[in-house]
Design an enzyme around this catalytic site. Structure first.
Site, PDB file in Angstrom:
ATOM      1  CG  ASP A 213      -2.131   0.874   1.097  1.00 39.50           C
ATOM      2  OD1 ASP A 213      -2.298   1.487   0.018  1.00 39.50           O
ATOM      3  OD2 ASP A 213      -2.939   0.946   2.048  1.00 39.50           O
ATOM      4  CD  GLU A 214      -0.765   5.531   1.543  1.00 41.38           C
ATOM      5  OE1 GLU A 214      -0.327   6.354   0.718  1.00 41.38           O
ATOM      6  OE2 GLU A 214      -1.838   5.680   2.143  1.00 41.38           O
ATOM      7  CD  GLN A 244      -3.350  10.142  -1.608  1.00 38.72           C
ATOM      8  OE1 GLN A 244      -3.452  10.101  -0.395  1.00 38.72           O
ATOM      9  NE2 GLN A 244      -4.046   9.337  -2.394  1.00 38.72           N
TER      10      GLN A 244
HETATM   11  N1  LIG Z   1     -16.321  -0.383  -4.791  1.00 38.31           N
HETATM   12  C1  LIG Z   1     -16.616   0.301  -3.699  1.00 38.31           C
HETATM   13  N2  LIG Z   1     -17.881   0.551  -3.351  1.00 38.31           N
HETATM   14  C2  LIG Z   1     -18.188   1.249  -2.246  1.00 38.31           C
HETATM   15  N3  LIG Z   1     -17.275   1.775  -1.402  1.00 38.31           N
HETATM   16  C3  LIG Z   1     -15.980   1.574  -1.692  1.00 38.31           C
HETATM   17  C4  LIG Z   1     -15.579   0.840  -2.835  1.00 38.31           C
HETATM   18  N4  LIG Z   1     -14.223   0.807  -2.854  1.00 38.31           N
HETATM   19  C5  LIG Z   1     -13.809   1.499  -1.768  1.00 38.31           C
HETATM   20  N5  LIG Z   1     -14.848   1.961  -1.050  1.00 38.31           N
HETATM   21  C6  LIG Z   1     -14.800   2.801   0.172  1.00 38.31           C
HETATM   22  O1  LIG Z   1     -14.227   4.052  -0.209  1.00 38.31           O
HETATM   23  C7  LIG Z   1     -13.407   4.587   0.807  1.00 38.31           C
HETATM   24  C8  LIG Z   1     -12.004   4.818   0.279  1.00 38.31           C
HETATM   25  O2  LIG Z   1     -11.385   3.574  -0.012  1.00 38.31           O
HETATM   26  P1  LIG Z   1      -9.850   3.337   0.250  1.00 38.31           P
HETATM   27  O3  LIG Z   1      -9.464   3.839   1.591  1.00 38.31           O
HETATM   28  O4  LIG Z   1      -9.549   1.939  -0.098  1.00 38.31           O
HETATM   29  O5  LIG Z   1      -9.243   4.331  -0.847  1.00 38.31           O
HETATM   30  P2  LIG Z   1      -7.729   4.606  -1.180  1.00 38.31           P
HETATM   31  O6  LIG Z   1      -7.641   4.692  -2.663  1.00 38.31           O
HETATM   32  O7  LIG Z   1      -6.872   3.641  -0.514  1.00 38.31           O
HETATM   33  O8  LIG Z   1      -7.547   6.070  -0.568  1.00 38.31           O
HETATM   34  P3  LIG Z   1      -6.182   6.820  -0.156  1.00 38.31           P
HETATM   35  O9  LIG Z   1      -5.540   7.219  -1.459  1.00 38.31           O
HETATM   36  O10 LIG Z   1      -6.619   7.997   0.609  1.00 38.31           O
HETATM   37  O11 LIG Z   1      -5.359   5.852   0.587  1.00 38.31           O
HETATM   38  C9  LIG Z   1     -13.448   3.568   1.924  1.00 38.31           C
HETATM   39  O12 LIG Z   1     -14.392   3.974   2.857  1.00 38.31           O
HETATM   40  C10 LIG Z   1     -13.863   2.296   1.225  1.00 38.31           C
HETATM   41  O13 LIG Z   1     -14.507   1.422   2.120  1.00 38.31           O
HETATM   42 MG   LIG Z   2      -5.354   3.867   0.920  1.00 40.86          MG
END
Ligand SMILES: Nc1ncnc2c1ncn2[C@@H]1O[C@H](COP(=O)(O)OP(=O)(O)OP(=O)(O)O)[C@@H](O)[C@H]1O
Ligand SMILES: [Mg+2]
Length: 660
Positions: A213-214, A244
């Site tokens: 991740d990240e 980011q």
């Molecule tokens: N397909 C989906 N349907 C509904 N909700 C989702 C879906 N995918 C992710 N989410 C929700 O969207 C939000 C953001 O997801 P996540 O934290 O995985 O994003 P990220 O890309 O890792 O963000 P960041 O770049 O900030 O780390 C979370 O609350 C997650 O549960």
């Molecule tokens: Mg994330």
């Protein structure tokens, strides 16, 4: 597979034919891909959890992910899964392969302040700040995997020349202490895997699938570790967002995204474009802001959530007023919408900004949790106790020896330690060992010798018990025998001592809980602590407003976010302005904005103390760069009509446009 996944997410999860990179903006479900992919590997593809490792950026994120996967798989089926930071993985590898690294498994892990102490001792006649800049330079070399011999050739200014001079000696000191620093936790495994085929094969067999991740914030050494572990199979999924990348200052290298494509020509790149986190206005502001940066990769982000509340920009008279208005708003909002305290986050550029917010929150009886600030494990009283634990585990840890033997004072002063140190240096043994050698009797007087040996025997007794008893019980014995509470009362005023003693009780309780829950012995616990103090403390499940630096807020999400101190000189930071390096500051602002789900409030101060002076501040250019959809409230959040807001916003934009 859970229904809540979109087609590209599914594709990323199912793809197992080679290395996979998910490159996507904030809140698009990258972390979710990792969690779901682990479940998929175990449930559908018959992977043993034992063969899977997921790498997160913080311990807190690791804990969350572990819980989430545990929930998805259910019935303890996640047992044996590795979810941790690069550094924690490094600890495991170094511990298991200690003999190949020239270490015993009980090695100590030194944190930045220990490392600083060593550098300061090596360059006599210098202050801590100077030592810190040398240490920083050395750390840069270590992250880039440049050994001391090469550093000497590379040094091209005074600081790096001085750093190159002590670098080799610094490394020897660490080894003499049977200690490693944070950089070694990555560097040693990399070197080992690169040089030792047998070890490499063992780990490649052990970790058959990796998820990172990240990814945008990995440094070069971490990338090399990934490459070695993944081997030619390239069985990994990395997720990241170049917008980011906020750790360049600590050696992270966005180039690693390009490297993946060069090093793995078969790399499958998947983009996610739907944001599930934020309302449209918040997302729009983030997109508009980041469009001001040069693009490495093209990404679009859209959201199905409605427009949501307008983003509020509020000017405060000064930081006191800013903290006050945030506290009041939280209270009023909570009253109106029946929310939890933990739905709110206050995010800032620098740790020093936290103090006033803490004060106002306390005044208003609003519970809060701080992360990314001075860690609990960095407090003097906790470090005191940890030094005993470290010494029990590793008798070669001279730093721990010195701290423990002098806290509380037991008739051992600098004179004794110096004499003991001289003898130990001559004999090439640790201070602890030196204390029991016959020859030392000629270097210490009777009283000194007795004090030193008595201390040594005391540590031995505790170490014996630690082999049989729970770590927390041994700590209780230790506290009792060194009369630590009385010592605190004697060495600081009553209130302070009580505060410190309360921390000590928390520590004992933590050690007990941690030891039972993860079934860890003292050695493992002691090494875990070093990593916790590095970035984050595990917060108890507790309903409080979240306070965090922007750096520490990465990957998290909150319903209502207050981005505070958004002024020129603070965000963007003055040092970045001086260097003309605005892009990373803008990404930091982007990270902040994209933490918000429902509402975002941006505040800035018109005046701020700078040393003895009071400086007049300007709103950050980043506010102007957030585009439409931003409502500007009048000073201190007095209710204003939309028109006044628009006018002020237009003025702000004009002012910003006039800037070079
Ligand atoms: N397909 C989906 N349907 C509904 N909700 C989702 C879906 N995918 C992710 N989410 C929700 O969207 C939000 C953001 O997801 P996540 O934290 O995985 O994003 P990220 O890309 O890792 O963000 P960041 O770049 O900030 O780390 C979370 O609350 C997650 O549960
Ligand atoms: Mg994330």
């Amino acid at each position: 597979m859970s229904a809540l996944l979109n087609p590209p997410q599914r594709e990323a999860i199912r793809y197992l034919d080679g290395p996979c990179l998910v490159l996507a903006g904030a809140g698009s479900g990258k972390t979710r891909v990792i969690t779901q992919k682990i479940a998929h590997l175990v449930e559908t593809c018959d992977f043993s959890p034992h063969n899977i490792a997921a790498i997160t950026f913080t311990n807190k994120a690791a804990k969350e992910m572990q819980e989430r996967v545990g929930g998805l798989l259910g019935g303890g089926k996640a047992k044996g899964l590795t979810v941790c930071t690069f550094h924690a993985l490094g600890v495991r590898m170094v511990r298991q392969e200690a003999k190949h690294c020239g270490l015993k498994p009980q090695f100590s892990i030194l944190d930045a302040s220990d490392a600083n102490q060593i550098v300061a001792d090596l360059v006599t006649d210098s202050d801590r700040a100077y030592a810190r800049s040398l240490q920083w330079t050395i750390s840069g070399w270590k992250n880039a995997m440049i050994p001391p011999e090469e550093a000497v050739k590379l040094a091209n200014d005074d600081i790096s020349a001085a750093a190159a001079k002590v670098y080799g000696e610094y490394e020897r000191t660490l080894r003499a202490y049977q200690a490693v620093d944070f950089d070694d936790l990555i560097g040693l495994p990399v070197r080992l895997l690169e040089e030792n085929e047998e070890v490499r094969e063992r780990w490649q067999n052990r970790l058959r699938y990796l998820l990172i991740d990240e990814y945008q914030d990995t440094n070069r050494a971490q990338y090399r570790l990934l490459r070695q572990l993944a081997g030619v199979r390239g069985a990994f999924t990395a997720v990241g967002d170049d917008d980011q990348a906020i750790y360049a200052w600590r050696g992270a290298d966005v180039e690693n995204l390009n490297l993946l494509q060069t090093d793995y020509p078969r790399l499958k790149v998947i983009k996610l474009e739907q944001n599930y986190r934020s309302s449209a206005r918040i997302l729009g502001a983030a997109n508009t802001l980041i469009a001001n940066n040069e693009k490495l990769f093209d990404k679009k982000l859209w959201s199905e959530h409605g427009a949501g509340d307008p983003i509020r920009v509020v000017a405060a008279r000064d930081p006191e007023a800013e903290a006050q208005l945030v506290a009041m708003r939280i209270q009023a909002h909570r009253f109106e919408f029946k929310t939890k305290f933990s739905d709110y986050a206050i995010l800032y550029r620098g740790n020093h900004q936290a103090r006033l917010f803490e004060k106002q929150l306390r005044n208003n009886k609003i519970p809060y949790v701080i992360s990314g600030g001075q860690s609990f494990f960095d407090k003097a009283e906790i470090r005191d106790l940890i030094s005993y634990l470290r010494l029990m585990v590793n008798g070669d840890d001279d730093l721990a020896f010195i701290r423990a033997i002098t806290t509380p004072r037991r008739g051992v002063g600098p004179g004794t330690i110096e004499a003991l140190g001289r003898y130990a240096g001559m004999r090439h043994v640790s201070l602890f060992e030196a204390a029991f050698e016959e020859g030392v009797t000629e270097h210490l007087n009777g009283r000194q010798l007795e004090a030193v040996r008595e201390f040594g025997q005391f540590i031995n007794r505790l170490a014996d018990r630690a082999a049989r008893e729970r770590a927390a019980e041994v700590l209780e014995v230790l506290l009792h025998e060194i009369h630590y509470e009385n010592w605190l009362l004697a060495s600081c005023d009553t209130r302070e001592a009580e505060g410190k003693w309360a921390n000590v009780r928390d520590f004992v309780e933590w050690l007990g809980r941690k030891g039972d829950q993860d079934d860890k012995n003292l050695l493992e616990l002691t090494q875990t602590i070093a990593l916790i103090s590095m970035l984050d403390k595990e917060d108890a499940e507790f309903d409080g407003v979240q306070l965090a630096t922007l750096h520490a807020s990465k990957g998290l999400e909150f319903k209502h976010v207050f981005l505070v101190g958004v002024e020129e000189g603070l965000l963007p930071h003055q040092s970045a302005l001086d260097e003309g390096n605005l892009a990373e500051e803008r990404r930091l602002m982007y990270v902040g904005i994209t933490r918000a789900q429902r509402s975002l409030t941006v505040t800035w101060c018109e005046r701020r103390k700078a040393g003895a002076d009071v400086r007049v501040c300007e709103a950050s250019r980043f506010i102007g760069e957030m585009g439409e959809g931003v409502a500007v409230a009048k000073k201190d959040d007095a209710p204003v009509s939309q028109d006044v807001g628009r006018e002020r916003l237009a003025n702000l934009r004009a002012m910003l446009a006039a800037k070079p």
